[in-house]
Design a protein around this motif. Structure first.
Motif, PDB file in Angstrom:
ATOM      1  N   ASN A   1       0.826  -1.209   0.000  1.00 60.46           N
ATOM      2  CA  ASN A   1       0.000   0.000   0.000  1.00 60.46           C
ATOM      3  C   ASN A   1       0.857   1.254   0.000  1.00 60.46           C
ATOM      4  OD1 ASN A   1      -2.854  -0.767   0.029  1.00 60.46           O
ATOM      5  ND2 ASN A   1      -2.391  -1.794   1.962  1.00 60.46           N
ATOM      6  N   PHE A   2       1.928   1.245   0.780  1.00 63.64           N
ATOM      7  CA  PHE A   2       2.798   2.420   0.809  1.00 63.64           C
ATOM      8  C   PHE A   2       3.617   2.559  -0.476  1.00 63.64           C
ATOM      9  CE2 PHE A   2       1.845   2.773   5.333  1.00 63.64           C
ATOM     10  CZ  PHE A   2       1.790   4.150   5.467  1.00 63.64           C
ATOM     11  N   LYS A   3       3.903   1.472  -1.132  1.00 70.67           N
ATOM     12  CA  LYS A   3       4.558   1.555  -2.437  1.00 70.67           C
ATOM     13  C   LYS A   3       3.659   2.280  -3.426  1.00 70.67           C
ATOM     14  CE  LYS A   3       6.300  -1.267  -6.271  1.00 70.67           C
ATOM     15  NZ  LYS A   3       6.509  -2.655  -6.776  1.00 70.67           N
ATOM     16  N   ASN A   4       2.380   1.915  -3.462  1.00 68.34           N
ATOM     17  CA  ASN A   4       1.423   2.601  -4.329  1.00 68.34           C
ATOM     18  C   ASN A   4       1.330   4.082  -3.979  1.00 68.34           C
ATOM     19  OD1 ASN A   4       0.605   0.504  -6.013  1.00 68.34           O
ATOM     20  ND2 ASN A   4      -1.049  -0.148  -4.657  1.00 68.34           N
ATOM     21  N   LEU A   5       1.250   4.368  -2.683  1.00 69.87           N
ATOM     22  CA  LEU A   5       1.095   5.757  -2.259  1.00 69.87           C
ATOM     23  C   LEU A   5       2.308   6.589  -2.635  1.00 69.87           C
ATOM     24  CD1 LEU A   5      -0.769   7.712  -0.770  1.00 69.87           C
ATOM     25  CD2 LEU A   5       0.435   7.125   1.343  1.00 69.87           C
ATOM     26  N   GLU A   6       3.494   6.022  -2.499  1.00 69.87           N
ATOM     27  CA  GLU A   6       4.679   6.808  -2.850  1.00 69.87           C
ATOM     28  C   GLU A   6       4.737   7.084  -4.350  1.00 69.87           C
ATOM     29  OE1 GLU A   6       9.283   7.457  -1.609  1.00 69.87           O
ATOM     30  OE2 GLU A   6       8.388   5.490  -1.215  1.00 69.87           O
ATOM     31  N   ILE A   7       4.263   6.182  -5.164  1.00 71.62           N
ATOM     32  CA  ILE A   7       4.189   6.440  -6.609  1.00 71.62           C
ATOM     33  C   ILE A   7       3.254   7.616  -6.877  1.00 71.62           C
ATOM     34  CG2 ILE A   7       3.356   5.493  -8.806  1.00 71.62           C
ATOM     35  CD1 ILE A   7       4.409   2.749  -7.817  1.00 71.62           C
ATOM     36  N   ILE A   8       2.139   7.659  -6.171  1.00 72.02           N
ATOM     37  CA  ILE A   8       1.201   8.780  -6.306  1.00 72.02           C
ATOM     38  C   ILE A   8       1.848  10.070  -5.823  1.00 72.02           C
ATOM     39  CG2 ILE A   8      -0.984   9.709  -5.416  1.00 72.02           C
ATOM     40  CD1 ILE A   8      -1.968   6.755  -5.345  1.00 72.02           C
ATOM     41  N   PHE A   9       2.578  10.004  -4.716  1.00 68.06           N
ATOM     42  CA  PHE A   9       3.246  11.201  -4.194  1.00 68.06           C
ATOM     43  C   PHE A   9       4.327  11.699  -5.151  1.00 68.06           C
ATOM     44  CE2 PHE A   9       2.380  10.719   0.669  1.00 68.06           C
ATOM     45  CZ  PHE A   9       1.023  10.870   0.421  1.00 68.06           C
ATOM     46  N   LYS A  10       5.021  10.788  -5.811  1.00 66.14           N
ATOM     47  CA  LYS A  10       6.016  11.205  -6.796  1.00 66.14           C
ATOM     48  C   LYS A  10       5.355  11.912  -7.970  1.00 66.14           C
ATOM     49  CE  LYS A  10       9.564   7.747  -5.701  1.00 66.14           C
ATOM     50  NZ  LYS A  10      10.256   6.509  -6.127  1.00 66.14           N
ATOM     51  N   GLU A  11       4.194  11.431  -8.364  1.00 69.44           N
ATOM     52  CA  GLU A  11       3.448  12.106  -9.436  1.00 69.44           C
ATOM     53  C   GLU A  11       3.035  13.499  -8.985  1.00 69.44           C
ATOM     54  OE1 GLU A  11       1.720  12.840 -13.088  1.00 69.44           O
ATOM     55  OE2 GLU A  11       3.116  11.265 -12.454  1.00 69.44           O
ATOM     56  N   TYR A  12       2.601  13.614  -7.720  1.00 68.62           N
ATOM     57  CA  TYR A  12       2.272  14.939  -7.194  1.00 68.62           C
ATOM     58  C   TYR A  12       3.476  15.874  -7.294  1.00 68.62           C
ATOM     59  CZ  TYR A  12       2.188  18.737  -3.922  1.00 68.62           C
ATOM     60  OH  TYR A  12       2.333  19.986  -3.381  1.00 68.62           O
ATOM     61  N   LYS A  13       4.640  15.373  -6.915  1.00 70.40           N
ATOM     62  CA  LYS A  13       5.836  16.214  -6.926  1.00 70.40           C
ATOM     63  C   LYS A  13       6.132  16.718  -8.336  1.00 70.40           C
ATOM     64  CE  LYS A  13       8.846  17.676  -3.873  1.00 70.40           C
ATOM     65  NZ  LYS A  13       8.423  18.370  -2.638  1.00 70.40           N
ATOM     66  N   ASN A  14       5.982  15.847  -9.329  1.00 67.91           N
ATOM     67  CA  ASN A  14       6.194  16.257 -10.723  1.00 67.91           C
ATOM     68  C   ASN A  14       5.191  17.333 -11.129  1.00 67.91           C
ATOM     69  OD1 ASN A  14       8.280  14.381 -11.052  1.00 67.91           O
ATOM     70  ND2 ASN A  14       6.893  12.779 -11.791  1.00 67.91           N
ATOM     71  N   LEU A  15       3.933  17.151 -10.750  1.00 67.95           N
ATOM     72  CA  LEU A  15       2.891  18.108 -11.121  1.00 67.95           C
ATOM     73  C   LEU A  15       3.049  19.418 -10.362  1.00 67.95           C
ATOM     74  CD1 LEU A  15      -0.122  15.631 -11.230  1.00 67.95           C
ATOM     75  CD2 LEU A  15       1.061  16.646 -13.190  1.00 67.95           C
ATOM     76  N   ASN A  16       3.556  19.337  -9.159  1.00 67.09           N
ATOM     77  CA  ASN A  16       3.829  20.548  -8.388  1.00 67.09           C
ATOM     78  C   ASN A  16       4.899  21.392  -9.068  1.00 67.09           C
ATOM     79  OD1 ASN A  16       5.947  21.542  -6.011  1.00 67.09           O
ATOM     80  ND2 ASN A  16       3.817  22.076  -5.587  1.00 67.09           N
ATOM     81  N   LYS A  17       5.954  20.739  -9.541  1.00 69.56           N
ATOM     82  CA  LYS A  17       7.038  21.468 -10.214  1.00 69.56           C
ATOM     83  C   LYS A  17       6.603  22.014 -11.566  1.00 69.56           C
ATOM     84  CE  LYS A  17      10.784  18.809  -8.062  1.00 69.56           C
ATOM     85  NZ  LYS A  17      11.874  17.803  -8.284  1.00 69.56           N
ATOM     86  N   LYS A  18       5.806  21.245 -12.294  1.00 69.79           N
ATOM     87  CA  LYS A  18       5.443  21.609 -13.661  1.00 69.79           C
ATOM     88  C   LYS A  18       4.283  22.600 -13.735  1.00 69.79           C
ATOM     89  CE  LYS A  18       4.689  19.440 -18.180  1.00 69.79           C
ATOM     90  NZ  LYS A  18       4.544  18.133 -18.879  1.00 69.79           N
TER      91      LYS A  18
END
Length: 332
Positions: free
Chosen positions: A293-310
């Motif tokens: 579950n935390f592996k899935n969540l961290e993938i989502i958080f990484k996507e957030y980080k990309n969208l935050n920067k972009k």
């Protein structure tokens, strides 16, 4: 104002599932919630992501004496007696140390001291707003109890997530009178309408498989929301859910990619359009298969980080976004 990423968590422990799941089958999930929240806060802080913990008021109690002290003076007389959590009071332990699935004051204190996250309410006793036998007076007493027990920890409640997503318009007006400024509404698609679910036999029979599929393939749409459309007629800010983060299911592990992509595409849409994407789940959902579950969540958080920067996609709490929206309304 750019797009917003909101995460709300229905923090309830056994008070949220006592009428649906047996301890024989689910106690391990509940006992693991402390570890889940510790990991969740650590991971969220590392990605600068803010969380809203919508917390059942009973969890604020330090002991059984606290429960009796803050208990509503009028409780709902549900037709279905299985919905009444107060019937459990005599059987639970005296303190959090003795009974960690019915008390969580130490967890709430740790969340509050972190300062990055919000503590909202999930009502005092996991209140069922659409159940037969209760009324608006019962709800008012329950909400008052939830606000008062939070105040005993110097926590000012401003947001609410209704248990089982059961929302009634006149109950929202009670919330407003008691200082609540926002709530989590349901997705606009009819699949997520709890009022239909309680009245329509065919909906009861078929909504679950379609909602399950919707977690993996796009049936109901992205469920993102224009920030200019979030004022409810009650005067509260409605921050509707976009997606329930379904827990990892080992026998369906081959579908995890689809689940993550479903969420990521909606996040991308919200970031590009400057809209709200609201993700939610229960901490106890992560109580088994925790690493997956935390592996899935961290993938989502990484996507957030990309969208935050972009795109400047911003993580925010329910009250944080409510305050931004109100400031924007007053300045226009």
């Amino acid at each position: 104002m750019g797009g917003k990423f909101l995460i709300s968590l229905d923090f309830e422990l056994h008070w949220g599932v006592f009428d649906a799941l047996s301890l024989e089958t689910y106690q391990k999930n509940l006992e693991n919630v402390r570890t889940v929240i510790e990991r969740l806060i650590k991971l969220s802080d590392s990605y600068n992501i803010k969380l809203t913990f919508s917390t059942v008021g009973l969890l604020f109690a330090e002991n059984k004496g606290d429960i009796k002290k803050f208990m509503p003076s009028k409780i709902p007389n549900y037709n279905n007696k299985e919905l009444n959590p107060f019937r459990l009071i005599n059987s639970i332990g005296e303190t959090e140390k003795e009974d960690p699935i019915h008390y969580a004051k130490s967890i709430i204190s740790a969340i509050n001291k972190n300062h990055n996250h919000e503590i909202g309410t999930h009502t005092f006793a996991h209140y069922n707003c659409l159940a037969s036998g209760q009324d608006i007076i019962d709800f008012t007493h329950d909400l008052t109890a939830a606000i008062n027990i939070a105040k005993s920890m110097d926590i000012d409640i401003k947001s609410i997530v209704f248990p089982k997503n059961q929302i009634k318009q006149d109950y929202l007006e009670v919330c407003k009178r008691n200082g609540i400024t926002s709530f989590r509404g349901t997705e606009e698609h009819f699949l997520y309408n709890p009022s239909i679910k309680t009245k329509n036999f065919l909906f009861i029979k078929f909504h679950r498989p379609f909602r399950f599929l919707d977690g993996y393939i796009n049936i109901s749409g992205h469920n993102t929301y224009s920030l200019d459309s979030l004022l409810d007629r009650s005067g509260l800010i409605n921050l509707p859910s976009s997606r329930f983060l379904r827990p990892f299911i080992p026998r369906l592990s081959c579908l995890e990619f689809l689940k993550r992509e479903r969420i990521k595409k909606a996040m991308q849409y919200a970031a590009i359009k400057g809209e709200l994407f609201h993700l939610w789940w229960h901490p106890h959902n992560f109580g088994s298969n925790m690493d997956a579950n935390f592996k899935n969540l961290e993938i989502i958080f990484k996507e957030y980080k990309n969208l935050n920067k972009k795109f400047g996609f911003e993580s925010i709490t329910m009250t944080g976004l409510t305050n931004q929206i109100k400031t924007r309304q007053y300045s226009n």
